[in-house]
Design a protein around this motif. Sequence first.
Motif, PDB file in Angstrom:
ATOM      1  N   TRP A 175      48.784  25.744 103.497  1.00 35.99           N
ATOM      2  CA  TRP A 175      49.830  26.386 104.290  1.00 35.99           C
ATOM      3  C   TRP A 175      50.945  25.427 104.690  1.00 35.99           C
ATOM      4  N   LEU A 176      50.672  24.133 104.680  1.00 39.93           N
ATOM      5  CA  LEU A 176      51.709  23.152 105.022  1.00 39.93           C
ATOM      6  C   LEU A 176      52.873  23.201 104.039  1.00 39.93           C
ATOM      7  N   GLU A 177      52.589  23.646 102.812  1.00 38.45           N
ATOM      8  CA  GLU A 177      53.636  23.739 101.798  1.00 38.45           C
ATOM      9  C   GLU A 177      54.756  24.700 102.200  1.00 38.45           C
ATOM     10  N   TYR A 178      54.453  25.670 103.046  1.00 36.10           N
ATOM     11  CA  TYR A 178      55.441  26.677 103.429  1.00 36.10           C
ATOM     12  C   TYR A 178      56.447  26.159 104.452  1.00 36.10           C
ATOM     13  N   LEU A 179      56.047  25.149 105.236  1.00 35.70           N
ATOM     14  CA  LEU A 179      56.893  24.673 106.326  1.00 35.70           C
ATOM     15  C   LEU A 179      57.438  23.266 106.118  1.00 35.70           C
ATOM     16  N   PHE A 180      56.632  22.405 105.514  1.00 35.43           N
ATOM     17  CA  PHE A 180      56.963  20.977 105.490  1.00 35.43           C
ATOM     18  C   PHE A 180      57.265  20.476 104.083  1.00 35.43           C
ATOM     19  N   ASN A 181      58.059  19.395 104.043  1.00 36.59           N
ATOM     20  CA  ASN A 181      58.218  18.647 102.807  1.00 36.59           C
ATOM     21  C   ASN A 181      56.885  17.970 102.508  1.00 36.59           C
ATOM     22  N   THR A 182      56.372  18.156 101.325  1.00 41.95           N
ATOM     23  CA  THR A 182      55.067  17.620 100.943  1.00 41.95           C
ATOM     24  C   THR A 182      55.219  16.772  99.689  1.00 41.95           C
ATOM     25  N   PRO A 183      54.187  16.018  99.322  1.00 45.99           N
ATOM     26  CA  PRO A 183      54.275  15.268  98.062  1.00 45.99           C
ATOM     27  C   PRO A 183      54.618  16.149  96.865  1.00 45.99           C
ATOM     28  N   SER A 184      54.064  17.354  96.816  1.00 44.00           N
ATOM     29  CA  SER A 184      54.377  18.257  95.714  1.00 44.00           C
ATOM     30  C   SER A 184      55.858  18.598  95.682  1.00 44.00           C
ATOM     31  N   HIS A 185      56.427  18.952  96.828  1.00 42.00           N
ATOM     32  CA  HIS A 185      57.848  19.282  96.885  1.00 42.00           C
ATOM     33  C   HIS A 185      58.711  18.071  96.525  1.00 42.00           C
ATOM     34  N   HIS A 186      58.290  16.893  96.972  1.00 43.94           N
ATOM     35  CA  HIS A 186      59.133  15.719  96.738  1.00 43.94           C
ATOM     36  C   HIS A 186      59.002  15.189  95.317  1.00 43.94           C
ATOM     37  N   ARG A 187      57.869  15.454  94.666  1.00 41.33           N
ATOM     38  CA  ARG A 187      57.774  15.112  93.246  1.00 41.33           C
ATOM     39  C   ARG A 187      58.847  15.863  92.456  1.00 41.33           C
ATOM     40  N   VAL A 188      59.045  17.120  92.805  1.00 42.68           N
ATOM     41  CA  VAL A 188      60.109  17.906  92.178  1.00 42.68           C
ATOM     42  C   VAL A 188      61.459  17.234  92.394  1.00 42.68           C
ATOM     43  N   HIS A 189      61.710  16.793  93.610  1.00 44.82           N
ATOM     44  CA  HIS A 189      63.004  16.190  93.925  1.00 44.82           C
ATOM     45  C   HIS A 189      63.269  14.936  93.100  1.00 44.82           C
ATOM     46  N   HIS A 190      62.235  14.165  92.809  1.00 46.42           N
ATOM     47  CA  HIS A 190      62.415  12.920  92.054  1.00 46.42           C
ATOM     48  C   HIS A 190      62.383  13.122  90.546  1.00 46.42           C
ATOM     49  N   ALA A 191      62.107  14.334  90.096  1.00 48.80           N
ATOM     50  CA  ALA A 191      61.988  14.578  88.661  1.00 48.80           C
ATOM     51  C   ALA A 191      63.352  14.724  87.996  1.00 48.80           C
ATOM     52  N   ARG A 192      63.417  14.293  86.745  1.00 52.71           N
ATOM     53  CA  ARG A 192      64.658  14.387  85.982  1.00 52.71           C
ATOM     54  C   ARG A 192      64.672  15.576  85.027  1.00 52.71           C
ATOM     55  N   ASN A 193      63.607  16.382  85.023  1.00 53.17           N
ATOM     56  CA  ASN A 193      63.571  17.589  84.204  1.00 53.17           C
ATOM     57  C   ASN A 193      64.713  18.516  84.606  1.00 53.17           C
ATOM     58  N   GLU A 217      59.453  25.315  93.314  1.00 51.97           N
ATOM     59  CA  GLU A 217      58.032  24.969  93.374  1.00 51.97           C
ATOM     60  C   GLU A 217      57.679  24.051  92.204  1.00 51.97           C
ATOM     61  N   GLU A 218      56.790  23.102  92.436  1.00 50.02           N
ATOM     62  CA  GLU A 218      56.274  22.276  91.348  1.00 50.02           C
ATOM     63  C   GLU A 218      55.480  23.154  90.386  1.00 50.02           C
ATOM     64  N   ASP A 219      55.794  23.056  89.115  1.00 54.79           N
ATOM     65  CA  ASP A 219      55.179  23.895  88.086  1.00 54.79           C
ATOM     66  C   ASP A 219      54.204  23.067  87.257  1.00 54.79           C
ATOM     67  N   PRO A 220      52.907  23.382  87.293  1.00 55.56           N
ATOM     68  CA  PRO A 220      51.935  22.620  86.496  1.00 55.56           C
ATOM     69  C   PRO A 220      52.264  22.606  85.011  1.00 55.56           C
ATOM     70  N   ALA A 221      52.989  23.617  84.545  1.00 47.23           N
ATOM     71  CA  ALA A 221      53.341  23.688  83.127  1.00 47.23           C
ATOM     72  C   ALA A 221      54.520  22.783  82.778  1.00 47.23           C
ATOM     73  N   VAL A 222      55.192  22.260  83.802  1.00 48.45           N
ATOM     74  CA  VAL A 222      56.337  21.365  83.578  1.00 48.45           C
ATOM     75  C   VAL A 222      56.095  20.073  84.348  1.00 48.45           C
ATOM     76  N   PRO A 223      55.330  19.122  83.774  1.00 48.89           N
ATOM     77  CA  PRO A 223      55.050  17.861  84.478  1.00 48.89           C
ATOM     78  C   PRO A 223      56.338  17.113  84.820  1.00 48.89           C
ATOM     79  N   CYS A 224      56.368  16.527  85.993  1.00 44.40           N
ATOM     80  CA  CYS A 224      57.560  15.806  86.445  1.00 44.40           C
ATOM     81  C   CYS A 224      57.766  14.527  85.646  1.00 44.40           C
ATOM     82  N   GLU A 225      58.987  14.338  85.179  1.00 48.57           N
ATOM     83  CA  GLU A 225      59.398  13.080  84.556  1.00 48.57           C
ATOM     84  C   GLU A 225      60.367  12.402  85.525  1.00 48.57           C
TER      85      GLU A 225
END
Length: 286
Positions: A175-193, A217-225
């Motif tokens: 549930w923290l994903e709905y309110l807070f910046n999390t590692p999953s959300h920030h992995r998306v931010h650092h990705a160059r995809n 949302e971070e997508d398991p089908a699209v690994p972050c580069e």
Amino acid sequence: MEKWILLGMGPVFLGFIAWEAWYWKSRRPDVYSLKDVASNAALALMHQASDAVSWLVVIGIYWAIYQHRLLNIPTTWWTIAALFVAQDFFYYFFHRASHRIRWMWASHVTHHSSERLNLSTAFRQSLTYPISGMWVFWLPLAWIGFAPPHIVAVVALNLAFQFFVHTEAVGKLGWLEYLFNTPSHHRVHHARNAKYIDRNYAGVLIIWDKMFGSFVEEDPAVPCEYGIVSQIHSHNPLTLTFHEWGAMFRDAARAQSIRSRLVQLFGPPGSKTTDSAEIQSPSYIK
């Protein structure tokens, strides 16, 4: 005050980096590189020195604006909580501007230039943030009526929180994903995809991205580069700090009109000019 809060947290940060490096050692030894960590540490030291000097100058501007404040805000737990939320709101727009205004991207690109994402990446900061204008985004807080020392302290706490989202070792957090910046959300931010570029600007609260249409949302089908679109492939702290500033000024100098020069300096990174030659930031070509 910001410097002392972050320096005081230093042993905690270093302890978590050591734990994460140990965690990945047998699982994915490529997550950490000695050269990468060394460049991150050098950039952090350069940034802290620059930040300390700049705050000596900038804090006077905050106090001057505070003299004309709209409200006399008392110091209570709820006003500090309100300041924390308000500062996080303005942080979102600072962060978004840092990706959409090339003058600001010239500083922020340093943070994004690593091809790895680990806790030490949080240390990868530019000494040129005061020049690109990061401090301007907190000025409205002083005008509203929040005391400058409290503003500086809350900025430091926001940045301290963000240290912990620079990791691949933590999965989804319910549930923290709905309110807070999390590692999953920030992995998306650092990705160059292409799917992830210019998304998830949150500092602490992810709600701003959801409100203003920048959440993905971070997508398991699209690994972050990780890294920037055209990788810099350097561990030299000076190269990492100034390469985009140099490219930006060269592009502006080659532009054939004042308007085109302003586009290169203050337009989105990778902007095309109206001149015959198309000029694009090598770090941000899509």
